[in-house]
Design a protein around this motif. Structure first.
Motif, PDB file in Angstrom:
ATOM      1  N   PHE A  26       0.525  -1.430  -0.537  1.00 59.23           N
ATOM      2  CA  PHE A  26       0.185  -0.108  -0.229  1.00 59.23           C
ATOM      3  C   PHE A  26       0.982   1.397   0.273  1.00 59.23           C
ATOM      4  O   PHE A  26       0.968   2.380  -0.591  1.00 59.23           O
ATOM      5  N   GLY A  27       2.260   1.075   1.017  1.00 57.49           N
ATOM      6  CA  GLY A  27       3.236   2.281   0.933  1.00 57.49           C
ATOM      7  C   GLY A  27       3.493   2.831  -0.252  1.00 57.49           C
ATOM      8  O   GLY A  27       3.877   3.410  -0.333  1.00 57.49           O
ATOM      9  N   GLU A  28       4.115   1.560  -0.894  1.00 57.74           N
ATOM     10  CA  GLU A  28       4.144   2.122  -2.586  1.00 57.74           C
ATOM     11  C   GLU A  28       3.497   2.545  -3.576  1.00 57.74           C
ATOM     12  O   GLU A  28       3.803   3.296  -4.341  1.00 57.74           O
ATOM     13  N   ALA A  29       2.005   1.775  -3.677  1.00 54.80           N
ATOM     14  CA  ALA A  29       1.900   2.502  -4.334  1.00 54.80           C
ATOM     15  C   ALA A  29       0.931   3.823  -3.897  1.00 54.80           C
ATOM     16  O   ALA A  29       0.650   4.599  -5.492  1.00 54.80           O
ATOM     17  N   MET A  30       1.097   4.288  -3.247  1.00 53.05           N
ATOM     18  CA  MET A  30       0.803   5.599  -2.911  1.00 53.05           C
ATOM     19  C   MET A  30       1.791   6.640  -3.609  1.00 53.05           C
ATOM     20  O   MET A  30       1.640   7.385  -3.965  1.00 53.05           O
ATOM     21  N   VAL A  31       3.672   6.146  -3.058  1.00 58.16           N
ATOM     22  CA  VAL A  31       4.048   6.425  -3.487  1.00 58.16           C
ATOM     23  C   VAL A  31       4.123   6.624  -4.977  1.00 58.16           C
ATOM     24  O   VAL A  31       4.262   8.261  -5.644  1.00 58.16           O
ATOM     25  N   VAL A  32       4.105   5.773  -5.831  1.00 52.34           N
ATOM     26  CA  VAL A  32       3.025   5.671  -7.033  1.00 52.34           C
ATOM     27  C   VAL A  32       2.278   6.974  -7.583  1.00 52.34           C
ATOM     28  O   VAL A  32       2.590   7.632  -8.293  1.00 52.34           O
ATOM     29  N   VAL A  34       0.752   9.464  -5.825  1.00 57.60           N
ATOM     30  CA  VAL A  34       0.812  10.745  -5.645  1.00 57.60           C
ATOM     31  C   VAL A  34       2.721  11.362  -6.571  1.00 57.60           C
ATOM     32  O   VAL A  34       2.555  12.364  -7.053  1.00 57.60           O
ATOM     33  N   GLY A  35       3.542  10.569  -7.123  1.00 58.46           N
ATOM     34  CA  GLY A  35       4.165  11.040  -8.209  1.00 58.46           C
ATOM     35  C   GLY A  35       3.933  11.160  -9.344  1.00 58.46           C
ATOM     36  O   GLY A  35       3.422  11.749  -9.828  1.00 58.46           O
ATOM     37  N   VAL A  36       2.710  10.241  -9.396  1.00 60.74           N
ATOM     38  CA  VAL A  36       1.734  10.487 -10.939  1.00 60.74           C
ATOM     39  C   VAL A  36       1.294  11.588 -10.822  1.00 60.74           C
ATOM     40  O   VAL A  36       1.009  12.765 -11.932  1.00 60.74           O
ATOM     41  N   VAL A  37       0.378  12.095  -9.738  1.00 65.18           N
ATOM     42  CA  VAL A  37      -0.241  13.349  -9.441  1.00 65.18           C
ATOM     43  C   VAL A  37       0.910  15.199  -9.725  1.00 65.18           C
ATOM     44  O   VAL A  37       0.355  15.271 -10.683  1.00 65.18           O
ATOM     45  N   ALA A  38       1.843  14.060  -9.582  1.00 66.69           N
ATOM     46  CA  ALA A  38       2.902  15.045  -9.090  1.00 66.69           C
ATOM     47  C   ALA A  38       2.945  15.704 -10.832  1.00 66.69           C
ATOM     48  O   ALA A  38       3.796  16.570 -10.924  1.00 66.69           O
ATOM     49  N   MET A  39       3.553  14.326 -11.278  1.00 66.62           N
ATOM     50  CA  MET A  39       4.050  15.129 -12.519  1.00 66.62           C
ATOM     51  C   MET A  39       2.912  15.566 -13.219  1.00 66.62           C
ATOM     52  O   MET A  39       2.800  16.534 -14.257  1.00 66.62           O
ATOM     53  N   LEU A  40       1.478  15.095 -13.885  1.00 60.26           N
ATOM     54  CA  LEU A  40       0.874  15.851 -13.856  1.00 60.26           C
ATOM     55  C   LEU A  40       0.094  17.552 -13.786  1.00 60.26           C
ATOM     56  O   LEU A  40      -0.112  18.286 -14.690  1.00 60.26           O
TER      57      LEU A  40
END
Length: 309
Positions: A26-32, A34-40
Motif C-alpha cells: 500500500f505504501g509503495e502504491a501511494m508513492v507511485v 503521488v508521483g503520477v499526480v505530481a507529474m500531472l
C-alpha cells in the motif's frame, strides 16, 4: 520541459529512493500515485505558463478591429510563442496599412462619383426641370381661366422638385466648402437640415486654424452623416453642432442630440464610414450616449503643418 519532468520521474523510480514489491504494498502504491499526480500537476503548470501568450493572442484576435488601429498583444517570453505574436503584430501592421490605402482610394472614388452625379443632376435634370417650369408658366399665362389653377399647381410642384434637386446636388458636391470654406459649408448644412420637428443649432469658433482640403472634407462628411443619423434614428428635437479649437493644433467637431441614444445597437455603415474617414486623417472618433440619453459624435482632427498641407 516535459522531457525534464519525465526524466526526473524515471531517475526517482530507478534510484534507491523508490522500490516496488510484488505484490505491491500500500505504501509503495501511494508513492507511485503521488508521483503520477505530481507529474500531472507539473505538466498542467507548464502548459498554463507556456500557453499563456497564445491565450492572449487568441483574445487579441477576437477583439481585432482594423477601424481601431494600434492595439497589439504584448510580446513576452522567447521562442516560438514570442515569434508567433511578433508575426501576428506584423500582419496587423500590413493589414492596417493596406486598409488605409484602399479606404483612401475608395473615398476618393466616392467623392469623384458624387461630383459627377451632382454635375449631371444640375446640368441635365436641373435644366430639363427649368425648361418644364418655363413652359408651364407660358401655358398658365395663355391658358383659359379654368385651367390656370391646375397649371399653377403643376408649377409649384415642379419648382419644389427643382429645389429638392438642388439640395441633393449640394449634398453630393458641397460647392460652398470649396468656394467659401468649412465654417460657411457647415452653416449651409445646418440651414438645409429641414427635418420637421428638429431644431439644429451651430456654434463655430472664429479664428479656426487652416485645415487641409481632405480634413475639411472629412469634417463636413462626418457632420453630414451625423445629422442624417440624428434625423433618422435618434427621435431628437434638438441637435447641436460645434466646431472649435480645443487645444493648440487640434480641431474638435461635436454633434450632440437629445434623443434616445443608441441603446446598445451595433454600429451601422454610416458610423463605420465616419470611423474610416477619421482613420485616414489620423483623427480620433467616438460615438457615446450622454447621461441624459442622447448621442454625442466627437471627431478630433490634428491640424497639418504648412508643409503637409
Amino acid at each position: 520541459m516535459n522531457a525534464i519532468v519525465l526524466i526526473v520521474a524515471t531517475v526517482l523510480l530507478l534510484g534507491p529512493w523508490v522500490s516496488v514489491s510484488n505484490p505491491v504494498l500500500f505504501g509503495e502504491a501511494m508513492v507511485v500515485v503521488v508521483g503520477v499526480v505530481a507529474m500531472l500537476v507539473a505538466n498542467a503548470l507548464l502548459f498554463w505558463v507556456g500557453l499563456a501568450p497564445l491565450k492572449r493572442l487568441s483574445r487579441s484576435m477576437a477583439a481585432a478591429d482594423l477601424l481601431k488601429p494600434g492595439v497589439r498583444p504584448e510580446v513576452t517570453g522567447h521562442g516560438e510563442m514570442a515569434e508567433l505574436v511578433q508575426t501576428y503584430n506584423a500582419m496587423l501592421d500590413r493589414l492596417e496599412s493596406e486598409r488605409a490605402t484602399s479606404s483612401a482610394r475608395v473615398a476618393a472614388a466616392q467623392e469623384a462619383e458624387r461630383r459627377h452625379l451632382a454635375r449631371e443632376l444640375h446640368d441635365e435634370v436641373g435644366q430639363a426641370l427649368t425648361a418644364v417650369l418655363l413652359q408651364l408658366k407660358w401655358l398658365a399665362d395663355h391658358a383659359p381661366a379654368e385651367l390656370r389653377t391646375d397649371l399653377h399647381a403643376a408649377q409649384e410642384t415642379t419648382r419644389d422638385s427643382l429645389d429638392e434637386l438642388r439640395r441633393i446636388a449640394r449634398r453630393l458636391r458641397p460647392g460652398v466648402l470649396e468656394d467659401l470654406g468649412l465654417p460657411s459649408a457647415l452653416r449651409a448644412l445646418t440651414a438645409d437640415f429641414t427635418t420637421p420637428g428638429v431644431t439644429v443649432r451651430h456654434h463655430l469658433d472664429a479664428g479656426l486654424p487652416v485645415l487641409a482640403h481632405e480634413a475639411e472634407l472629412a469634417i463636413y462628411r462626418v457632420a453630414q452623416e451625423a445629422l442624417a443619423n440624428a434625423a433618422r434614428h435618434s427621435h431628437a428635437d434638438r441637435v447641436d453642432l460645434e466646431l472649435h479649437c480645443g487645444m493648440p493644433g487640434i480641431v474638435d467637431l461635436v454633434i450632440r442630440d437629445n434623443g434616445q441614444g443608441r441603446k446598445g445597437a451595433e454600429e451601422g455603415s454610416g458610423i463605420r464610414g465616419m470611423r474610416e474617414r477619421a482613420l485616414l486623417l489620423g483623427a480620433r472618433f467616438s460615438v457615446k450616449t450622454t447621461p441624459e440619453g442622447g448621442t454625442t459624435v466627437h471627431l478630433t482632427v490634428p491640424v497639418a503643418s504648412e508643409t503637409e498641407r
